[in-house]
Design an enzyme around this catalytic site. Structure first.
Site, short mmCIF file in Angstrom:
data_model
loop_
_atom_site.label_atom_id
_atom_site.label_comp_id
_atom_site.label_asym_id
_atom_site.label_seq_id
_atom_site.Cartn_x
_atom_site.Cartn_y
_atom_site.Cartn_z
N LYS A 140 -10.31 -0.73 10.84
CA LYS A 140 -10.53 -1.89 9.97
C LYS A 140 -10.97 -3.12 10.79
O LYS A 140 -11.26 -4.17 10.23
CB LYS A 140 -9.27 -2.20 9.18
N CYS A 183 -4.76 2.44 -3.61
CA CYS A 183 -3.50 2.93 -3.03
C CYS A 183 -2.37 1.91 -3.20
O CYS A 183 -1.55 1.70 -2.29
CB CYS A 183 -3.65 3.27 -1.55
N GLN A 239 -4.42 -5.10 6.80
CA GLN A 239 -5.39 -6.09 6.30
C GLN A 239 -5.20 -7.46 6.94
O GLN A 239 -6.11 -8.28 6.91
CB GLN A 239 -5.26 -6.24 4.77
N ASP A 259 3.15 -4.48 8.00
CA ASP A 259 1.96 -3.65 7.83
C ASP A 259 0.77 -4.59 7.96
O ASP A 259 0.44 -5.33 7.04
CB ASP A 259 2.01 -2.98 6.45
N HIS A 285 0.87 -1.18 0.00
CA HIS A 285 0.00 0.00 0.00
C HIS A 285 0.91 1.24 0.00
O HIS A 285 2.03 1.19 0.53
CB HIS A 285 -0.83 -0.06 1.29
#
Ligand code: PLP
Length: 405
Positions: free
Chosen positions: A223, A361, A200, A197, A120
């Site tokens: 999220k 993104c 997700q 990261d 991302h």
């Protein structure tokens, strides 16, 4: 499973364009359950006050609530210490913090940072910005045609100059869940720390940062059913102790004079200014919500939606799924033959179905794939197989309409 859960999410009962809302944009942000909304409401009604600096009762209660939220996150992610949990605005700020503070301590001209092709922008641009400052170089792990990382190439990217690896736990475009444990172990054989990261990935596993042995793990509350504007940077104590503060201000100091300032201990060294107490309260409530539902149950439910979604979408003529990794988080990106994703997104919205379209993104990955963008549907606890039936029914119509033009 979770048949009646929609009633806990007030926004899901609304209509959009005169149609009942079908919300399939969960990778962008999830809706919030009543328990999260009520926790924030109660915080403001009962104990709002600034934290850490007050002797009065409300301030102490607010401080206790805020620090309890930190402990809740610590247990949720399996960190060794509560002070390894830094509250930030979200994944983006967590990555910027590490890129800046780590860069300041360790980067010099010619050093190398390993990223992947599926990152991302939040895990690309911060590293580019510090690279401009220190003359560091980005090395990129490629993906194969299924949308999986080429781990054998990754292994060969390490050199004496490699200073850090920063990789996504799961891709927000392809859905691929990356073999992060394997990749962390490889990096550690080269004595290189790894930032994950987890924006997700956090909801696709039962996270234990200690077992995973990552050096940094970043995620956003919004999220995972928590409010926007709150997120987490987990960092191993040994790294956080070595890194300089990211921002200056109140709370992060021990002693200030015009000659010299000394800094507060962890985690406060990295939390300059009044923190987002309301956000931390909401995040703690969201964690309780997920634990009450059962993390295994949530994962199983989302996997079921993913499998069913793959099956139903593949039945649509001319539809191409982008990202066919063996292990995927609950999202599906796809393209309709000869159609721009944006047009389909608008038509789906007219039918009350919220999906995301565009580059998500992840422009370098979009360029690599040579596509204009994708339509992305992503699932959460409150989605049902029925939502996928509605989606595919409308997609059949969209296909016919757009192909007639
Ligand atoms: N990383 C990934 C993989 C994402 O999907 C996102 C958001 O979609 C981010 C980072 C940035 O998260 P935030 O905007 O919450 O900071």
């Amino acid at each position: 499973m979770f048949e009646n859960i929609c009633s806990q999410f007030p926004v899901l009962s609304r209509y959009v364009n005169d149609k009942p809302l079908v919300y399939l944009d969960n990778a962008a942000t999830t809706q919030k359950p009543l328990c999260v909304i009520n926790a924030i409401d109660s915080y403001y009604k009962e104990l709002n006050s600034n934290v850490h600096r007050g002797v009065h009762t409300l301030s102490q209660l607010a401080t206790e609530t805020y620090e309890n939220a930190r402990k809740k996150v610590q247990l949720f992610i399996g960190a060794k210490h509560a002070h390894e949990v830094i509250f930030t605005k979200g994944t983006t700020e967590s990555i910027n913090l590490v890129a800046n503070s780590f860069g300041k301590s360790f980067f010099k001209q010619g050093d190398e940072i390993i990223l992947t092709c599926m990152e991302h922008h939040s895990n690309i641009v911060p590293w580019q910005l510090v690279s401009e400052q220190y003359g560091t170089v980005l090395k990129i792990v490629p993906v194969n045609t299924n949308g999986e990382l080429e781990v054998d190439v990754y292994e060969k990217l390490f050199s004496e100059q490699t200073k850090i690896v920063a990789i996504s736990h799961a891709s927000n475009l392809l859905g691929t869940i990356n073999p992060i444990k394997q990749m962390i172990d490889i990096a550690h054989t080269h004595h290189v720390p790894v930032l994950i990261d987890g924006a997700q990935g956090i909801k696709s596993c039962i996270l234990n940062v200690e077992k995973l042995d990552c050096d940094f793990y970043c995620f956003s509350g919004h999220k995972v059913y928590a409010p926007m504007g709150i997120g987490v940077l987990y960092g191993k104590e040994k790294w956080l102790e070595q890194l300089p503060p990211y921002q200056g201000g109140g709370e992060m100091i021990e002693q200030v004079s015009f000659q010299k300032t000394t800094f507060n201990k962890l985690p406060f060294k990295f939390e300059a200014g009044t923190p987002n107490v309301e956000g931390a309260v909401g995040l703690a409530a969201a964690i309780d919500f997920m634990l009450d539902c059962g993390l295994e149950n949530i994962i199983e439910h989302e996997n079921k939606l993913l499998q069913y979604g793959h099956k139903k979408l593949q039945e649509i003529e001319g539809l191409k799924i982008i990202g066919n990794a063996k292990e995927k988080t609950a999202l599906i990106s796809f393209l309709l033959k000869n159609q721009h994703p944006y047009d389909a997104g608008i038509l789906l919205d007219l039918m009350g179905i919220a999906v995301r379209t565009g580059h998500h993104c992840a422009q370098p990955l979009i360029d690599f794939l040579g596509i204009p963008g994708t339509i992305r549907v992503s699932f959460a606890i409150y989605n049902r197989l029925d939502d996928i039936d509605k989606l595919t029914e409308v997609l059949h119509k969209v296909n016919t309409m757009l192909n007639k033009k």
